[in-house]
Design an enzyme around this catalytic site. Structure first.
Site, PDB file in Angstrom:
ATOM      1  CG  HIS A 156      11.512 -21.654  31.552  1.00  0.00           C
ATOM      2  ND1 HIS A 156      12.286 -20.415  31.107  1.00  0.00           N
ATOM      3  CD2 HIS A 156      11.148 -21.342  32.706  1.00  0.00           C
ATOM      4  CE1 HIS A 156      12.384 -19.554  32.384  1.00  0.00           C
ATOM      5  NE2 HIS A 156      11.558 -20.132  33.314  1.00  0.00           N
ATOM      6  CB  SER A 277       2.164 -33.827   3.852  1.00  0.00           C
ATOM      7  OG  SER A 277       3.058 -34.350   3.096  1.00  0.00           O
ATOM      8  CE  LYS A 283       3.443 -33.453   8.977  1.00  0.00           C
ATOM      9  NZ  LYS A 283       4.801 -33.061   8.633  1.00  0.00           N
ATOM     10  CD  GLU A 290       2.175 -24.829  10.650  1.00  0.00           C
ATOM     11  OE1 GLU A 290       2.891 -25.557  11.021  1.00  0.00           O
ATOM     12  OE2 GLU A 290       1.821 -24.971   9.487  1.00  0.00           O
TER      13      GLU A 290
END
Ligand code: ARG
Length: 455
Positions: A156, A277, A283, A290
């Site tokens: 979980h 970024s 970043k 991804e």
């Protein structure tokens, strides 16, 4: 020029012609189409449709064509013919004149296209098997290096029980082993030649189809031509194997994205597989991972497309089936690219051992062990579970770990607890106690690693 002009009095509408053409997609099958044609010419010679000299002429011209397309694959796309089978035949006629027109005797594009596609699938399977093998090797290498790196295992997405980073690597190796086995299994069904099935009911020429299959590297020839020309199970099967493996790659990516997040910080990804970024200078985004996770969707899209494409088709060949290739090519290319990207990501990964261990200490991931300790002191598990729940609650309130609870507090909750509890709560001892097959103990993990290394 088309292969079928005779019974037509009108030329095709230009818009229909473009709509009907598949050359821009099936040009990928050019090598297979040429090799299939060479094998077919040999069969035609054995049935006396071609003389030895004619067969040799056809074969030589096809080999020249093969070399030409290998040197310049753009050669094909400048043509506006219907498909790759038409293109190869017309190029042959350009080279050797009307002798080339004999090649299609007894053959249909219906058996030809499936033969080409099966040959293509077989060579792709070998490329993919190699990709999975290399990925498993990278994971095994990382597993060897991280046998002592303790980290939290999750359920979980909450810290559940301590594991090692090596154990996480081995979990994915198991998944990729199953993908390998599925791929090899699919190969056995693809490895049966449809050539000589004709349009749907076989060929009236006396072709030794087993010999033809053997010449093309297939293990045998198909049993029923009606099935052979309409069977695309192997396309469904391959895309479904790809989908399952992409599922594994996607979960692998998701785990690593989480491990790399500012919140977890268990790993650092290398600069060469991340990007920045345009706005936020701080970043470093896990783009490669991804994208693997994202590209999984398009592979599933191809699986659904082929299933829906085939589901209502009457036997045998229907033009709908021309739509089988684009999704297959895309699914296998995507899978192959994602395998290689995963290998690249693992190559530059850095494991933040200290952070992993600190995280494993937090989150009460040793609570199960405390319950088992009480069970060993003759408390029934259900009661032990409740007692430990209360101890955890107190620890949460005081913002301390279980190891930091003093013995008097332990005794207050349960008098049978004594100072030997601290050894039980130690992460290493928890891990090493899980020593039956498949467990996380150091001994089990190193056993699995050496078995995998000596395979
Ligand atoms: N381009 C076609 C395909 O990929 C080849 C088979 C054509 N057969 C036919 N009867 N029109 O499916």
């Amino acid at each position: 020029m088309a292969l079928w002009g005779g019974r037509f009095t009108q030329l095709p509408n230009q818009y229909f012609k473009k709509f009907n053409n598949s050359l821009h997609i099936d040009c990928r099958l050019v090598e297979e189409d040429i090799l299939g044609s060479i094998a077919w010419s040999k069969s035609l010679m054995m049935t006396n449709v071609l003389t030895l000299i004619e067969q040799k002429k056809i074969e030589d011209a096809l080999i020249v064509l093969l070399k030409e397309v290998r040197n310049n694959s753009n050669k094909i796309l400048s043509s506006d013919v219907e498909d790759i089978h038409t293109w190869v035949e017309l190029e042959l006629v350009k080279k050797i004149g009307s002798l080339g027109k004999k090649l299609h005797t007894g053959r249909s594009r219906n058996d030809q296209v499936s033969t080409d596609l099966k040959l293509w699938c077989k060579s792709q399977i070998n490329i993919l098997l190699d990709g999975i093998y290399k990925l498993k090797k990278s994971l095994l290498f990382l597993a060897e290096e991280t046998q002592n790196v303790i980290m939290p295992g999750y359920t979980h997405l909450q810290r559940a029980q301590p594991i090692t980073f090596a154990y996480w690597c081995l979990a994915y190796i198991e998944m990729f082993k199953r993908d390998t086995s599925r791929l090899k299994d699919a190969f056995t069904r693809i490895d049966i030649s449809p050539l000589g099935s004709g349009a749907l009911s076989g060929t009236s020429w006396n072709i030794d189809r087993e010999k033809l299959a053997y010449n093309l590297g297939f293990s045998s020839a198909t049993n029923n031509s009606l099935d052979s020309v309409s069977d695309r199970d192997y396309v469904v099967e391959l895309i479904s194997v790809a989908s399952i493996s992409m599922l594994h790659l996607s979960r692998f990516s998701e785990d690593l994205i989480f491990f790399n997040s500012g919140e977890a910080n268990f790993i650092s990804l290398s600069d060469d597989v991340t990007s920045g970024s345009s706005l936020m200078p701080q970043k470093k985004n896990p783009d490669a991972l991804e994208l693997i996770r994202g590209k999984t969707g398009r592979v599933y899209g191809s699986l659904i497309s082929i299933l829906v494409l085939l589901k209502g088709l009457p036997l045998a060949y229907n033009k709908d089936m021309q739509e089988d290739k684009e999704g297959l090519f895309d699914a296998l290319d995507t899978w192959n690219n994602c395998l290689h990207m995963s290998i690249l990501v693992l190559k530059g990964i850095k494991i933040n051992k200290f952070v992993c261990r600190e995280a494993a200490k937090k989150g009460y991931s040793n609570a199960t062990e405390l319950a088992d300790y009480l069970v060993r002191k003759s408390i029934p598990f259900r009661d032990a579970h409740r007692i430990v729940g209360k101890i955890v609650l107190e620890a949460i309130e005081r913002n301390i770990s279980l190891q930091e609870i003093d013995i008097l507090t332990f005794k207050k909750h349960c008098p049978v607890i004594s100072s030997d509890v601290y050894d039980v709560l130690d992460l290493c001892s928890i891990i090493n106690k899980k020593n039956s097959k498949g467990g996380v103990s150091k001994e089990q993990v190193s056993c699995v690693i050496s078995a995998l290394k000596h395979k």
